[in-house]
Design a protein around this motif. Structure first.
Motif, PDB file in Angstrom:
ATOM      1  N   LEU A 187      74.382  50.361  92.464  1.00  0.00           N
ATOM      2  CA  LEU A 187      75.020  51.511  91.828  1.00  0.00           C
ATOM      3  C   LEU A 187      76.402  51.102  91.338  1.00  0.00           C
ATOM      4  CD1 LEU A 187      75.053  54.600  91.207  1.00  0.00           C
ATOM      5  CD2 LEU A 187      76.195  54.889  93.425  1.00  0.00           C
ATOM      6  N   ASP A 188      76.642  51.276  90.034  1.00  0.00           N
ATOM      7  CA  ASP A 188      77.963  51.059  89.449  1.00  0.00           C
ATOM      8  C   ASP A 188      78.659  52.399  89.300  1.00  0.00           C
ATOM      9  OD1 ASP A 188      77.525  48.352  89.234  1.00  0.00           O
ATOM     10  OD2 ASP A 188      76.902  48.429  87.135  1.00  0.00           O
ATOM     11  N   GLY A 189      79.944  52.438  89.641  1.00  0.00           N
ATOM     12  CA  GLY A 189      80.701  53.677  89.532  1.00  0.00           C
ATOM     13  C   GLY A 189      82.080  53.437  88.962  1.00  0.00           C
ATOM     14  N   ALA A 190      82.532  54.369  88.127  1.00  0.00           N
ATOM     15  CA  ALA A 190      83.888  54.336  87.586  1.00  0.00           C
ATOM     16  C   ALA A 190      84.418  55.770  87.602  1.00  0.00           C
ATOM     17  CB  ALA A 190      83.906  53.782  86.162  1.00  0.00           C
ATOM     18  N   ILE A 191      85.531  55.984  88.270  1.00  0.00           N
ATOM     19  CA  ILE A 191      86.120  57.320  88.425  1.00  0.00           C
ATOM     20  C   ILE A 191      87.596  57.231  88.070  1.00  0.00           C
ATOM     21  CG2 ILE A 191      86.564  59.226  90.023  1.00  0.00           C
ATOM     22  CD1 ILE A 191      84.257  58.123  91.751  1.00  0.00           C
ATOM     23  N   SER A 192      88.088  58.233  87.337  1.00  0.00           N
ATOM     24  CA  SER A 192      89.502  58.248  86.994  1.00  0.00           C
ATOM     25  C   SER A 192      90.025  59.674  87.016  1.00  0.00           C
ATOM     26  CB  SER A 192      89.730  57.643  85.604  1.00  0.00           C
ATOM     27  OG  SER A 192      89.121  58.429  84.590  1.00  0.00           O
ATOM     28  N   VAL A 193      91.314  59.804  87.358  1.00  0.00           N
ATOM     29  CA  VAL A 193      92.014  61.095  87.302  1.00  0.00           C
ATOM     30  C   VAL A 193      93.338  60.877  86.582  1.00  0.00           C
ATOM     31  CG1 VAL A 193      90.966  62.059  89.383  1.00  0.00           C
ATOM     32  CG2 VAL A 193      93.054  60.712  89.588  1.00  0.00           C
ATOM     33  N   GLN A 194      93.729  61.875  85.805  1.00  0.00           N
ATOM     34  CA  GLN A 194      94.985  61.810  85.077  1.00  0.00           C
ATOM     35  C   GLN A 194      95.902  62.942  85.526  1.00  0.00           C
ATOM     36  OE1 GLN A 194      94.251  61.815  80.849  1.00  0.00           O
ATOM     37  NE2 GLN A 194      92.855  60.064  80.939  1.00  0.00           N
ATOM     38  N   ASP A 195      97.169  62.591  85.740  1.00  0.00           N
ATOM     39  CA  ASP A 195      98.196  63.575  86.110  1.00  0.00           C
ATOM     40  C   ASP A 195      97.725  64.424  87.290  1.00  0.00           C
ATOM     41  OD1 ASP A 195      99.787  62.648  84.033  1.00  0.00           O
ATOM     42  OD2 ASP A 195      98.979  64.085  82.607  1.00  0.00           O
ATOM     43  N   ALA A 196      97.419  63.757  88.386  1.00  0.00           N
ATOM     44  CA  ALA A 196      96.914  64.444  89.572  1.00  0.00           C
ATOM     45  C   ALA A 196      98.055  64.768  90.532  1.00  0.00           C
ATOM     46  CB  ALA A 196      95.868  63.574  90.279  1.00  0.00           C
ATOM     47  N   ASN A 197      97.967  65.935  91.155  1.00  0.00           N
ATOM     48  CA  ASN A 197      98.928  66.374  92.171  1.00  0.00           C
ATOM     49  C   ASN A 197      98.172  66.776  93.428  1.00  0.00           C
ATOM     50  OD1 ASN A 197     101.719  66.591  90.804  1.00  0.00           O
ATOM     51  ND2 ASN A 197     100.376  67.636  89.358  1.00  0.00           N
ATOM     52  N   THR A 198      98.713  66.424  94.589  1.00  0.00           N
ATOM     53  CA  THR A 198      98.141  66.821  95.863  1.00  0.00           C
ATOM     54  C   THR A 198      99.245  67.393  96.741  1.00  0.00           C
ATOM     55  OG1 THR A 198      96.495  65.051  95.740  1.00  0.00           O
ATOM     56  CG2 THR A 198      96.836  66.073  97.888  1.00  0.00           C
ATOM     57  N   ALA A 199      98.986  68.541  97.356  1.00  0.00           N
ATOM     58  CA  ALA A 199      99.962  69.165  98.253  1.00  0.00           C
ATOM     59  C   ALA A 199      99.254  69.624  99.516  1.00  0.00           C
ATOM     60  CB  ALA A 199     100.632  70.350  97.566  1.00  0.00           C
ATOM     61  N   ILE A 200      99.882  69.386 100.675  1.00  0.00           N
ATOM     62  CA  ILE A 200      99.345  69.792 101.968  1.00  0.00           C
ATOM     63  C   ILE A 200     100.311  70.771 102.612  1.00  0.00           C
ATOM     64  CG2 ILE A 200      98.558  68.987 104.237  1.00  0.00           C
ATOM     65  CD1 ILE A 200      98.041  66.268 103.006  1.00  0.00           C
ATOM     66  N   THR A 201      99.783  71.872 103.100  1.00  0.00           N
ATOM     67  CA  THR A 201     100.640  72.886 103.714  1.00  0.00           C
ATOM     68  C   THR A 201     101.401  72.319 104.908  1.00  0.00           C
ATOM     69  OG1 THR A 201      98.767  73.620 105.072  1.00  0.00           O
ATOM     70  CG2 THR A 201      99.185  74.825 103.034  1.00  0.00           C
ATOM     71  N   ASP A 202     102.648  72.770 105.038  1.00  0.00           N
ATOM     72  CA  ASP A 202     103.524  72.382 106.145  1.00  0.00           C
ATOM     73  C   ASP A 202     103.964  70.924 106.083  1.00  0.00           C
ATOM     74  OD1 ASP A 202     103.309  74.965 107.193  1.00  0.00           O
ATOM     75  OD2 ASP A 202     101.524  74.428 108.346  1.00  0.00           O
ATOM     76  N   TRP A 203     103.616  70.223 105.003  1.00  0.00           N
ATOM     77  CA  TRP A 203     104.169  68.893 104.802  1.00  0.00           C
ATOM     78  C   TRP A 203     105.468  69.036 104.021  1.00  0.00           C
ATOM     79  CZ3 TRP A 203     101.282  63.824 104.815  1.00  0.00           C
ATOM     80  CH2 TRP A 203     100.222  63.873 105.734  1.00  0.00           C
ATOM     81  N   PRO A 204     106.400  68.099 104.176  1.00  0.00           N
ATOM     82  CA  PRO A 204     107.717  68.276 103.577  1.00  0.00           C
ATOM     83  C   PRO A 204     107.693  68.430 102.065  1.00  0.00           C
ATOM     84  CG  PRO A 204     107.577  66.196 104.800  1.00  0.00           C
ATOM     85  CD  PRO A 204     106.296  66.893 104.996  1.00  0.00           C
ATOM     86  N   GLN A 205     106.902  67.619 101.381  1.00  0.00           N
ATOM     87  CA  GLN A 205     106.834  67.678  99.929  1.00  0.00           C
ATOM     88  C   GLN A 205     105.433  67.291  99.487  1.00  0.00           C
ATOM     89  OE1 GLN A 205     109.913  65.688  97.715  1.00  0.00           O
ATOM     90  NE2 GLN A 205     111.385  65.863  99.378  1.00  0.00           N
ATOM     91  N   VAL A 206     105.156  67.536  98.209  1.00  0.00           N
ATOM     92  CA  VAL A 206     103.870  67.134  97.654  1.00  0.00           C
ATOM     93  C   VAL A 206     103.858  65.637  97.416  1.00  0.00           C
ATOM     94  CG1 VAL A 206     103.525  69.360  96.550  1.00  0.00           C
ATOM     95  CG2 VAL A 206     104.656  67.524  95.287  1.00  0.00           C
ATOM     96  N   PHE A 207     102.647  65.089  97.313  1.00  0.00           N
ATOM     97  CA  PHE A 207     102.525  63.697  96.923  1.00  0.00           C
ATOM     98  C   PHE A 207     103.049  63.526  95.495  1.00  0.00           C
ATOM     99  CE2 PHE A 207      99.263  64.172 100.167  1.00  0.00           C
ATOM    100  CZ  PHE A 207      99.435  63.016 100.911  1.00  0.00           C
ATOM    101  N   PRO A 208     103.486  62.335  95.137  1.00  0.00           N
ATOM    102  CA  PRO A 208     103.940  62.133  93.754  1.00  0.00           C
ATOM    103  C   PRO A 208     102.781  62.289  92.781  1.00  0.00           C
ATOM    104  CG  PRO A 208     103.776  60.032  94.912  1.00  0.00           C
ATOM    105  CD  PRO A 208     103.593  61.105  95.946  1.00  0.00           C
TER     106      PRO A 208
END
Length: 338
Positions: A187-208
């Motif tokens: 199985l060949d796979g290629a995955i990409s995301v552009q301008d992604a943001n991730t935030a977790i509650t009660d963490w100091p800040q969001v990921f870059p």
């Protein structure tokens, strides 16, 4: 009298030919119609497998308010909602309206669109809800099942909530692409995301904010594309050709190398990790996770010393059944099983 007899015989023969021709046309229409509805039913099965890969008892997918359209030259499937239930693994999901189509001369080449919202629920207390502005996909089938598929999602926004831990994770991406194909038994796979943001509650800040891509091959796992491989990634091995994470301003991280998962889902592998602009990477991590600033400082100094003081670092990242180390002797932590 003889001429009259010959004329009547000719009319009788012409009448028989007419009825034979008419019957042949009706038979051809009936066979074509039967084949069209068979292809439409196969289209439904194929698209549902692409949305929720499965090949085992206890997993079902249903289209609400199903309609077949496009007869006679196009095969179209329309549903107002999609419901998927996996009683084996305790997972259920709902999706919005589905529109799919294929040409009668190429029924194995299918295009489809899926509307949000979507919700996935598991018996271990995890709920994922998602919305998007547009989701378009295409797939090609062969005798061996789904041969390849491509999915593009624009404006994705997803939220994962754990009722056990109370944590909430928010994720959004301007554009997400997923490309899978069978390469023999691999199985060949290629995955990409552009301008992604991730935030977790009660963490100091969001990921870059970042853009990322992954390109890999999993040996002997071609069946994962449509669920015909029941074992998942456990016990598999493959080659990570490239993972790239870019948070802008030249801050790029690249990971390559062979990998494997044991029967319990723990990762092993020997990877080459390259980090460009190590100092700014460390600053971004400290801003995101101020509680581990001292650890980041120590790691940054160590990596720079390995790179002879340069800001571009290349090191070996070794993972042994989930235990990650730099060059096999500097511990980094433990990676949970998949």
């Amino acid at each position: 009298m003889a001429a009259s007899s010959r004329s009547g015989s000719g009319q009788s023969t012409s009448g028989k030919k007419f009825w034979l021709l008419g019957g042949g046309i009706l038979l051809a229409i009936a066979l074509y119609t039967g084949g069209w509805f068979y292809a439409a039913s196969a289209l439904k099965t194929t698209v549902l497998k692409a949305i929720a890969p499965r090949d085992q008892a206890g997993v079902s997918g249903e289209c609400a308010d199903i309609e077949f359209r496009g007869y006679p030259f196009r095969i179209g499937l329309f549903c107002s909602k999609i419901d998927v239930d996996d009683t084996v693994n305790g997972v259920s999901a709902t999706f919005g309206a589905l529109r799919s189509a294929a040409q009668v001369y190429a029924p194995g080449n299918i295009v489809w669109e899926l509307d949000s919202p979507a919700e996935i629920r598991t018996t271990n207390g995890l709920t994922i809800s998602a919305q998007w502005t547009n989701l378009e996909a295409s797939l090609a089938t062969r005798l061996k099942g789904i041969d390849r598929s491509s999915t593009v999602i624009e404006g994705l926004k997803a939220t994962a909530v754990s009722s056990f831990t109370g944590e909430t994770v928010n994720f959004d991406a301007a554009r997400t692409e997923i490309h899978l194909r069978q390469n023999g038994t691999d199985l060949d796979g290629a995955i990409s995301v552009q301008d992604a943001n991730t935030a977790i509650t009660d963490w100091p800040q969001v990921f870059p904010k970042l853009s990322a891509s992954i390109d890999l091959t999993v040996a002997g796992k071609a069946g994962l594309i449509d669920g015909s491989d029941p074992n998942g990634l456990n016990g598999s091995a493959g080659e990570l050709r490239r993972i790239v994470a870019d948070i802008g301003d030249g801050k790029v991280m690249t990971l390559t190398g062979p990998f494997s998962f044991d029967e319990h889902g723990f990762l092993s592998g020997k990877f080459k990790l390259e980090i460009e602009r190590l100092g700014p990477w460390g600053d971004s991590l400290k801003q995101t996770f101020p509680d581990i600033a001292s650890t980041v400082n120590t790691a940054t100094k160590l990596l720079k010393s390995l790179a002879g003081g340069k800001d571009k670092v290349s090191v070996d990242l070794v993972v042994d059944h989930g235990n990650a180390t730099v060059s096999g002797f500097i511990p980094l932590g433990r990676i949970p099983p998949i």
